[in-house]
Write a protein that holds these residues in place. Structure first.
Motif, short mmCIF file in Angstrom:
data_model
loop_
_atom_site.label_atom_id
_atom_site.label_comp_id
_atom_site.label_asym_id
_atom_site.label_seq_id
_atom_site.Cartn_x
_atom_site.Cartn_y
_atom_site.Cartn_z
N LEU A 1 0.80 -1.22 0.00
CA LEU A 1 0.00 0.00 0.00
C LEU A 1 0.84 1.27 0.00
CD1 LEU A 1 -2.71 -1.03 2.62
CD2 LEU A 1 -2.92 -1.01 0.13
N HIS B 1 2.07 3.45 -5.20
CA HIS B 1 1.08 3.35 -6.27
C HIS B 1 1.59 4.17 -7.46
CE1 HIS B 1 -1.86 1.36 -3.78
NE2 HIS B 1 -1.76 2.31 -2.87
N ALA C 1 1.63 -6.80 -4.63
CA ALA C 1 0.18 -6.64 -4.50
C ALA C 1 -0.52 -7.99 -4.60
CB ALA C 1 -0.34 -5.68 -5.57
N TYR D 1 -2.87 -2.34 -7.36
CA TYR D 1 -3.81 -2.52 -6.26
C TYR D 1 -5.17 -2.98 -6.79
CZ TYR D 1 -6.69 -1.27 -2.19
OH TYR D 1 -7.57 -1.30 -1.13
#
Length: 254
Positions: free
Chosen positions: A96, A99, A113, A158
């Protein structure tokens, strides 16, 4: 609280904070016997101690969900403590902190991921299956995201991982329903520290607060966890293979 989970043994992953922490506290308030896991050992132990201080039962097991042996250790510790597993709430997700736009996404980012999303969910499910199958009862709740059905730029890996979680859940619902096990996905939007890890996350949080049909950003304990309690309860015994949002109406799920 109504005691909807009285005596049920529940594993909650990602339980040190955010959605997982809210779920852990709500499950405890509903009478569940808890096994809490998170990569942040001291933080998840603090949540377990909070539950015990209120008269509940909880153990904490540090777990890096990228390591299958540590996943197995969580399930083993749960069974050693309580004798079985009734509920699996797969909430943890790694990868997380980075990105990127699709054109800039790296194989390493994608693998992280995947490994810490659908793959770890699958392994947890496999390890819990024999105990649920033996008792002809189980509730598996996997965590996806609105990013899988209404994606935003910058969340390629993600969204990919969360879409795979939804597919995994649907397959399990078809294979395991015969054993009295329901498998569902929930798509939460609740204010947690994860939104503060990246620039994209902070921007998404600001957008949610501005554009939510309810004009507020829900909290893990009060707004998201009640759905988890319901899906984990006996009342949800005919809900299987579904993807259900707890997001204030931000995402439409077909």
């Amino acid at each position: 609280m109504s005691g909807r989970l009285d005596g049920r043994v529940a594993i909650v992953t990602g339980a040190a904070g955010g959605i997982g922490g809210g779920a852990a506290r709500r499950f405890a308030d509903e009478g569940a016997l808890l096994a809490l896991s998170d990569i942040n050992g001291p933080a998840v132990e603090a949540v377990a101690q909070e539950v015990r201080d209120k008269g509940g039962r909880a153990i904490a097991v540090r777990c890096d969900i990228a390591v299958p042996e540590q996943i197995e250790a969580v399930v083993d510790a749960t069974v050693q403590e309580y004798g079985t597993v009734d509920i699996l709430a797969n909430i943890a997700q790694g990868g997380l902190d980075e990105h990127h736009l699709l054109e800039d996404a790296t194989p390493e980012e994608g693998l992280t991921a995947y490994q810490t999303g659908p793959l770890q969910s699958m392994i947890f499910m496999q390890k819990c299956l024999p105990y649920m199958k033996e008792r002809r009862y189980g509730r598996v709740i996997n965590t996806a995201s609105g990013a899988a059905v209404s994606p935003r730029p910058g969340f390629a890996t993600y969204a990919m991982a969360k879409g795979a979680v939804m597919a995994l859940t649907r397959v399990a619902s078809q294979e395991w329903g015969q054993y009295g096990i329901t498998t569902n996905t929930f798509l939460p939007v609740g204010r947690s520290d994860a939104f503060d890890l990246t620039e994209q996350g902070r921007a998404a949080a600001a957008q949610i607060e501005t554009h939510s049909p309810l004009r507020r950003f829900g909290t893990p304990y009060d707004d998201v966890a009640p759905l988890l309690v319901f899906l984990a309860s006996e009342e949800a015994g005919y809900i299987n293979g579904q993807a259900i949002g707890a997001d204030g109406g931000i995402t439409f799920i077909a």
